[in-house]
Motif scaffolding. Structure first.
Motif, short mmCIF file in Angstrom:
data_model
loop_
_atom_site.label_atom_id
_atom_site.label_comp_id
_atom_site.label_asym_id
_atom_site.label_seq_id
_atom_site.Cartn_x
_atom_site.Cartn_y
_atom_site.Cartn_z
N LEU A 1 0.83 -1.20 0.00
CA LEU A 1 0.00 0.00 0.00
C LEU A 1 0.87 1.25 0.00
CD1 LEU A 1 -2.70 -1.10 2.60
CD2 LEU A 1 -2.83 -1.21 0.11
N HIS A 2 0.22 2.40 -0.31
CA HIS A 2 0.96 3.66 -0.44
C HIS A 2 1.83 3.94 0.78
CE1 HIS A 2 -1.69 4.03 -3.71
NE2 HIS A 2 -2.64 4.75 -3.15
N PRO B 1 -6.61 3.08 0.36
CA PRO B 1 -5.73 3.82 -0.55
C PRO B 1 -6.43 5.01 -1.21
CG PRO B 1 -5.43 1.47 -0.87
CD PRO B 1 -6.58 1.62 0.08
N ARG C 1 -5.15 8.95 -0.64
CA ARG C 1 -4.85 9.90 -1.73
C ARG C 1 -5.75 11.12 -1.65
NH1 ARG C 1 -6.87 10.80 -6.88
NH2 ARG C 1 -5.36 11.73 -8.33
N LYS D 1 5.00 1.75 1.20
CA LYS D 1 6.11 2.11 0.31
C LYS D 1 6.85 3.35 0.84
CE LYS D 1 3.81 0.30 -3.83
NZ LYS D 1 3.21 0.65 -5.14
N ILE D 2 6.08 4.32 1.29
CA ILE D 2 6.68 5.55 1.81
C ILE D 2 7.46 5.27 3.08
CG2 ILE D 2 6.14 7.82 2.79
CD1 ILE D 2 3.75 7.88 0.80
N TRP E 1 3.03 6.52 -7.19
CA TRP E 1 2.30 5.67 -6.25
C TRP E 1 0.97 6.29 -5.85
CZ3 TRP E 1 7.11 5.20 -2.58
CH2 TRP E 1 8.09 4.41 -3.22
N LEU E 2 0.98 7.62 -5.69
CA LEU E 2 -0.21 8.32 -5.19
C LEU E 2 -1.05 8.95 -6.30
CD1 LEU E 2 1.53 10.15 -2.19
CD2 LEU E 2 0.07 8.12 -2.08
N SER E 3 -0.63 8.72 -7.56
CA SER E 3 -1.31 9.37 -8.70
C SER E 3 -1.43 10.87 -8.44
CB SER E 3 -2.69 8.76 -8.93
OG SER E 3 -2.59 7.39 -9.20
N VAL F 1 7.10 8.59 -5.79
CA VAL F 1 6.04 8.88 -4.82
C VAL F 1 4.81 9.44 -5.53
CG1 VAL F 1 5.39 10.28 -2.82
CG2 VAL F 1 7.64 9.21 -2.91
N GLY G 1 -1.61 4.47 8.10
CA GLY G 1 -2.28 3.88 6.94
C GLY G 1 -3.58 3.18 7.29
#
Length: 288
Positions: free
Chosen positions: A5-6, A234, A238, A9-10, A49-51, A46, A230
């Protein structure tokens, strides 16, 4: 392409990748152009990943989670902070031999680069070189450029030894998200990293559109905990990030970006369509 998930990764970036680079950054002379490329690659990843649109301020990435950002480090500025902190640590080493060698190096560099006409404090606080000099680059000779990159000044802290310099605290940005007792005894690198985070926070606040709501969630544990934990989907993750930089495609934002001829609400057509109107002002939103 990872299924993580976002926020995972961060967190991996912050916990493993960036700290792995720290020793290399601290002990090597690296071209700034190369560091900019690393920063660019990380920012692109980044955003992907987050569009996240390119128009979203990079300050969102580099401010601490406690004040509403993602808490990443800018590699280029972190390199400057690490090198500056390392040089000053050597000058103030508890080992008198190390400290003496460091001060001798400072005196030699400043003397050669200024023809013995400026003190170390005066030289290191200059915006440009006093004279053109081709000498060996070292952790001490780069103090001036590193301090300049961080918008900092140094000052002499020992009247008996002009080469005994340190950070001028009047130029440091204090960490607004930490109480004073947590700031006591902080190392130089920690204070410099707080300073860099403060630089990005001030830039974010100064932005008329994307920075207008920063003070609403700055320092609020409840408002920012979801970024690191988190505990939202997702989509909501965002939506929350884009909402706090006013980058959601409302008619108000689209008009500012010249992608819409007007800012009228698409449903009620009577008011300006901004995020506040959609969430709590539009009668159609109330019905939904």
């Amino acid at each position: 392409d990872s299924s993580l998930l976002h926020f995972m990764k961060i967190n991996l970036l912050k916990t493993y990748l960036i700290p792995t680079l720290e020793y290399v950054l601290k002990t090597n002379t690296i071209r700034i152009e190369d560091l900019k490329k690393v920063d660019s690659e990380l920012k692109s990843a980044v955003r992907s990943w987050l569009s996240m649109p390119e128009s979203v301020t990079k300050s969102l990435l580099y401010t601490p989670v406690a004040v509403g950002g993602l808490g990443l480090r800018c590699i280029k500025l972190d390199f400057c902070a690490l090198r500056l902190a390392s040089a000053l640590n050597l000058i103030h080493s508890p080992d008198e031999r190390v400290s003496k060698l460091s001060e001798d190096s400072i005196n030699f560099i400043v003397g050669k680069r200024t023809n013995n006409s400026l003190s170390p404090e005066e030289y290191f606080n200059r915006d440009s070189e006093f004279i053109k000099s081709r000498d060996v680059r070292s952790i001490f000779s780069s103090i001036r450029l590193n301090a300049k990159s961080l918008a900092l000044k140094v000052k002499c802290v020992d009247e008996q030894s002009p080469s005994k310099i340190d950070i001028d605290n009047d130029y440091l940005n204090p960490p607004t998200h930490l109480p004073p007792y947590q700031q006591r005894g902080a190392t130089r690198i920690r204070r410099l990293r707080w300073h860099v985070q403060g630089m990005f926070l001030e830039t974010w606040k100064s932005q008329r559109v994307q920075g207008r709501s920063v003070e609403c969630f700055e320092g609020s544990k409840i408002a920012n905990s979801w970024i690191s934990q988190g505990d939202v989907s997702p989509y909501v993750f965002r939506f929350g990030l884009l909402g706090r930089v006013n980058a959601l495609p409302t008619k108000c934002v689209l008009q500012i970006r010249k992608l819409s001829n007007d800012a009228n609400c698409r449903r009620c057509v009577k008011a300006t369509e901004h995020l506040g109107h959609i969430l709590g002002g539009c009668k159609f939103g109330d019905l939904a």
